[in-house]
Design an enzyme around this catalytic site. Structure first.
Site, mmCIF file in Angstrom:
data_model
loop_
_atom_site.group_PDB
_atom_site.id
_atom_site.type_symbol
_atom_site.label_atom_id
_atom_site.label_comp_id
_atom_site.label_asym_id
_atom_site.label_seq_id
_atom_site.Cartn_x
_atom_site.Cartn_y
_atom_site.Cartn_z
ATOM 1 C CE LYS A 22 -1.363 1.687 3.920
ATOM 2 N NZ LYS A 22 -1.410 2.903 4.699
ATOM 3 C CG ASN A 23 2.340 2.773 3.507
ATOM 4 O OD1 ASN A 23 1.186 3.137 3.287
ATOM 5 N ND2 ASN A 23 2.772 2.487 4.725
ATOM 6 N NE ARG A 92 1.086 11.522 7.379
ATOM 7 C CZ ARG A 92 1.024 12.723 7.917
ATOM 8 N NH1 ARG A 92 -0.124 13.273 8.180
ATOM 9 N NH2 ARG A 92 2.126 13.370 8.204
ATOM 10 C CB CYS A 116 -3.699 6.030 11.293
ATOM 11 S SG CYS A 116 -4.483 4.695 10.399
ATOM 12 N NE ARG A 121 1.040 10.017 10.451
ATOM 13 C CZ ARG A 121 0.488 9.028 9.748
ATOM 14 N NH1 ARG A 121 -0.730 8.650 9.985
ATOM 15 N NH2 ARG A 121 1.173 8.435 8.802
ATOM 16 N N PRO A 122 3.580 16.072 11.739
ATOM 17 C CG PRO A 122 5.440 17.053 12.750
ATOM 18 C CD PRO A 122 4.493 15.890 12.868
ATOM 19 C CB ILE A 123 4.102 17.797 6.323
ATOM 20 C CG1 ILE A 123 3.270 19.098 6.321
ATOM 21 C CG2 ILE A 123 3.210 16.592 6.430
ATOM 22 C CD1 ILE A 123 2.566 19.321 4.999
ATOM 23 C CD GLN A 125 12.620 17.860 8.509
ATOM 24 O OE1 GLN A 125 13.614 17.892 7.783
ATOM 25 N NE2 GLN A 125 12.466 18.676 9.543
ATOM 26 C CG ASP A 304 3.260 1.025 9.607
ATOM 27 O OD1 ASP A 304 2.954 1.902 10.441
ATOM 28 O OD2 ASP A 304 3.479 1.283 8.409
ATOM 29 C CB ILE A 326 8.020 5.905 14.591
ATOM 30 C CG1 ILE A 326 9.127 4.856 14.457
ATOM 31 C CG2 ILE A 326 7.837 6.726 13.319
ATOM 32 C CD1 ILE A 326 10.443 5.322 13.918
ATOM 33 N NE ARG A 396 -7.365 5.099 6.150
ATOM 34 C CZ ARG A 396 -7.475 6.399 6.385
ATOM 35 N NH1 ARG A 396 -8.157 6.814 7.402
ATOM 36 N NH2 ARG A 396 -6.898 7.270 5.628
#
Ligand code: EPU
Length: 435
Positions: A22-23, A92, A116, A121-123, A125, A304, A326, A396
């Site tokens: 999936k990812n 995501r 999730c 979960r900042p972005i 970077q 995960d 994480i 999902r």
């Protein structure tokens, strides 16, 4: 809304075939719109997250044709850089369209990512990387707006290891002028897969899978035919389900190398794991032992797989400690496991797990995707009936989860939750409280 009804106590046995990752697929589908030429993607998992992303690119003008359940042909004939699909806010992987659209069209207007609820979960970077390539990035009204006159190669050092930022900046850089060097990259197998896919479209990316990626910008990308790697986490979930139920399962269509951190822990706690070219067999005759696990970026133990591992260790012969490094909010399912008789205490970012002999069925609710898989594993082990609510989270990322489990002998059914009864129950509770 749907729920799983599980009658536990049946060891899993037989063979199961793993779908595409999936990812990796999220990055690859986003990358596919970086050319007008047809891109054929094989081994695409048929899961909610991917289907929402396909809908979103179709809404933006791409031609998406599913030739069979796991194959799609995409023509990235986009007529807008605005992605405003409501479901995209709940996932995501939506942020990969930022890198893909910015890279190709020098403009992207995409909802802030959801996904999730496992941490903040900042972005920043991702934004740091895009800015270094020459883009202006603004966030307002829940949308990210990235624009650039032109993009140029740059030397970027990530402050932390991020899967999403590594893939996103790679997408942004493949069509930039000149050379980009990204340091402190994530090394997950799906990063290598997205890089291989982009290279198959004519990109020039070297070093994916190490912590330094070098990208020489090219003028344009072209069509491709590509097959996605197997899903490491789906495979790991079935490995742990086999171990927890004391079963004997052959897990097919896997890359054993990607599963090494999981296999090593299983072997350490006394479970037999055999590897062959593209399969692993997990055979567990006894209760698992106990150990310490710390989640880490690849090749460490994957976050995960943390909920599934905690569930397995809740049945161990001693006390285990699982530390989550994480995401700060990834133990929410522990309360549900306790309802089933598990003895787990969460202290800071660690769970102290005192193994018990068995679990008992209960009605439990899943807080997120991987926790959902873990609670299903608990239900498969438990004595009596377990009801797992929140199937939509599990779907999902897992294709036909209950169907595959049934194929291994599990007694699991998916049913509709009787919402009417729930409303009546809530109303009754409200009236009682008012009294
Ligand atoms: N982080 C920052 N700033 C950033 C980016 C990340 O502080 O700009 C932090 C995160 O808050 C987290 C850590 O860095 O603490 C790692 O986050 P990362 O960016 O690697 O995670 P992600 O890209 O948001 C992907 C997967 C997750 C998986 C993680 C870690 C997708 C769509 N999601 O998330 O998958 O847990 O990498 O491997 O690829 C799942 O499939 O269930 C899932 C949650």
């Amino acid at each position: 809304m749907e729920q799983y009804i599980i009658r536990g106590g049946q060891p899993l046995a037989g063979e199961v075939v793993i779908n595409g990752a999936k990812n990796a697929a999220l990055g690859i589908v986003a990358a596919a719109v970086m050319t007008d030429e047809p891109v054929i993607i094989e081994n695409l998992p048929d899961v909610w997250d991917i289907n929402v992303l396909l809908d979103a690119i179709e809404d933006a003008g791409a031609v998406v044709e599913r030739t069979d359940r796991h194959t799609v042909c995409i023509k990235g004939t986009l007529n807008t850089c605005l992605i405003d699909n409501e479901n995209m806010r709940r996932m995501r992987g939506s942020y990969y369209l930022l890198g893909a659209l910015l890279g190709r069209k020098k403009q992207a207007y995409v909802p802030l990512p959801g996904g999730c609820n496992i941490g903040s979960r900042p972005i920043e970077q991702h934004i740091k990387g895009f800015s270094a390539l020459g883009a202006q990035v603004e966030i307002s009204h829940g949308m990210i707006n990235a624009t650039a006159e032109s993009l140029h190669g740059s030397h970027i050092y990530f402050d932390l290891v991020s899967v999403g930022a590594t893939i996103n900046v790679m997408l942004g850089a493949v069509l930039a002028e000149g050379q980009t060097i990204i340091e402190n990259c994530a090394r997950e197998p799906h990063i290598v897969d997205v890089a291989n896919f982009l290279n198959s479209m004519g990109a020039n990316i070297k070093g994916a899978g190490t912590d330094v990626i070098r990208i020489k910008g090219v003028e344009s990308l072209h069509g491709s035919n590509y097959s996605i790697i197997p899903d490491q986490i789906e495979a790991g979930t079935f490995m742990l389900a086999a171990a927890a139920t004391r079963g004997d399962v052959v897990i097919k269509n896997v890359i054993p190398k990607h599963l090494e951190a999981i296999s090593a822990k299983l072997i350490e706690i006394g479970i037999d794991v055999e590897e062959e070219d593209d399969m692993v067999r997990v055979n567990a005759q006894n209760r698992p032992g106990y150990t310490q696990v710390k989640t880490q970026a690849y090749p460490g133990f994957p976050t995960d797989m943390q909920p599934q591992m905690t569930t397995l260790l809740s049945l161990g012969t001693g006390t285990s400690i699982v530390t989550e490094t994480i995401f700060e909010n990834r133990f929410k399912y522990v309360d549900e496991l306790r309802k089933m008789g598990a003895d787990i205490k969460v202290e800071g970012n660690s769970a102290v797990i005192r193994g018990v002999e068995g679990l008992t069925g209960a009605t439990i609710s899943t807080p997120d995707l991987r926790a959902g898989a873990a609670l299903v594993i608990a239900g498969l082990v438990a004595e009596g009936t377990t009801v797992v609510e929140g199937v939509e989270y599990i779907e999902r990322g897992y294709e036909q989860f209950e169907v595959k489990l049934r194929g291994l002998g599990a007694r699991i059914e998916k049913t509709q939750i009787n919402t009417e009864r729930k409303v009546v129950k809530k109303k009754k509770q409200a009236t009682t409280k008012a009294k």
